[in-house]
Design a protein around this motif. Structure first.
Motif, PDB file in Angstrom:
ATOM      1  N   ARG A  18      21.344  -5.307   1.014  1.00 55.28           N
ATOM      2  CA  ARG A  18      21.229  -4.416  -0.149  1.00 55.28           C
ATOM      3  C   ARG A  18      19.833  -4.503  -0.761  1.00 55.28           C
ATOM      4  N   SER A  25      22.032   0.074  -1.511  1.00 59.24           N
ATOM      5  CA  SER A  25      23.480  -0.056  -1.605  1.00 59.24           C
ATOM      6  C   SER A  25      24.231   0.701  -0.523  1.00 59.24           C
ATOM      7  N   ASN A  79      26.861  -0.975   1.996  1.00 58.62           N
ATOM      8  CA  ASN A  79      28.258  -0.560   1.929  1.00 58.62           C
ATOM      9  C   ASN A  79      28.755  -0.034   3.268  1.00 58.62           C
ATOM     10  N   PRO A 104      32.248  -5.032  -0.770  1.00 58.82           N
ATOM     11  CA  PRO A 104      31.074  -5.703  -1.321  1.00 58.82           C
ATOM     12  C   PRO A 104      31.507  -6.593  -2.488  1.00 58.82           C
ATOM     13  N   ARG A 164      27.303   1.183  -9.989  1.00 59.50           N
ATOM     14  CA  ARG A 164      27.244   1.321  -8.527  1.00 59.50           C
ATOM     15  C   ARG A 164      27.111   2.775  -8.109  1.00 59.50           C
TER      16      ARG A 164
END
Length: 310
Positions: free
Chosen positions: A161, A166, A170, A180, A255
């Protein structure tokens, strides 16, 4: 950080070795096993790609743990890890690999962790290390440590990451069928774990929430959806995620904001609306507090980092 070196020696734990291989040997990095000789890992014999003397050429060095912490780590491994860090490598330990980093002096004056069953031993053996037994992993920038087993996966995904954002991390997590994770007490570019059991009291609620992050959800609304009282909801959240419903919800909003900053050119106002933050000012305040940088800086940094990856 494009070269990831897995430092291996006899007696290391095969689970952590396998985790590192699954996460980093995916084409994103130049991944290799480094050791002074063929390595016995449980029932398996591992043939290194390179000698330990080449660790200093790596961008990232991973040090898995081994089963017997009462045995001092090999001197050549300790020296090679120290030399790699002095040459500029990022060094991360998985589980009891923290004992190698401590022996190399890399944890002196730093906060660190390891498997909960061995944190007392680590603290007693290396009193200059600030051992934290309550977290999944600790990121000190160029030196990182993790707790055992699943927490080693958390740290590996965290490194991805940091390097690639991200969305990429993921994608790897989905391929490995793991969620995660978020390290306690630290601003990480990661999410809070969620239960994946079909019969868990929150199993249906959390996906329902993540599909409605643009809405002004309340604890009472979440409790009604879960068909339980607000107090019972809070108890289940604390048990499953280690935090409160509102804190978990905020983490999901952050997120989602990260993903939109990475994948789209949407304005901060649009992203604030899409993540239920309401206004750009609110998004910036929460994002900066949680992630450590403003949304605009995060977008620039992420895109600069991904542009630099061949």
């Amino acid at each position: 950080m494009s070269t990831v070196a897995l430092a291996a020696t006899d007696g290391m734990l095969q689970f952590e070795l396998s985790i590192a291989h699954e996460v980093f040997d995916t084409g994103l990095y130049e991944f290799g096993v480094y050791g002074s000789a063929p390595v016995q890992v449980g029932r398996f014999l591992l043939e290194p790609d390179h000698g330990l003397e080449h660790l200093a050429r790596a961008g990232t060095v991973l040090v898995p743990g081994w089963a017997d912490i009462d045995v001092d780590p090999p001197a050549d491994l300790v020296e090679a890890v120290r030399a790699a860090h002095e040459a500029g490598a990022r060094v991360a330990s998985l589980c009891t690999g923290a004992f190698v980093l401590a022996a190399a002096g890399l944890l002196d004056g730093r906060r660190a962790t390891t498997h909960w069953a061995h944190t007392d031993v680590l603290a007693a053996r290396f009193p200059s290390v600030e051992v934290d037994p309550d977290v999944l992993y600790v990121d000190n920038g160029s030196v990182l440590t993790s707790a055992g087993k699943a927490a080693a996966m958390d740290l590996c995904l965290h490194l991805v990451r940091r390097d690639h954002g991200s969305a990429v991390a993921n994608t790897i997590a989905r391929r490995l069928v793991v969620p995660p994770h978020r390290a306690g007490g630290q601003a990480q570019f990661v999410t809070t774990p969620v239960p994946d059991q079909d019969d868990h009291p929150l199993g249906a609620l959390l996906p329902w929430v993540t599909e409605r992050l643009d809405r002004p959800l309340t604890v009472e609304e979440l409790a009604r959806q879960a068909n339980m009282s607000s107090r019972n909801l809070a108890r289940h959240f604390r048990s499953a995620t280690g935090t409160t419903p509102l804190r978990w919800l905020l983490t999901q909003r952050i997120r989602r904001a990260q993903e939109l900053l990475e994948r789209t050119d949407d304005s901060i106002d649009l992203i604030a609306e899409a993540t239920g933050m309401g206004t750009a000012a609110t998004l910036r305040r929460h994002f900066n507090r949680t992630v450590g940088v403003p949304p605009d800086s995060y977008r620039r940094t992420f895109r600069a980092a991904t542009a630099a990856v061949p």
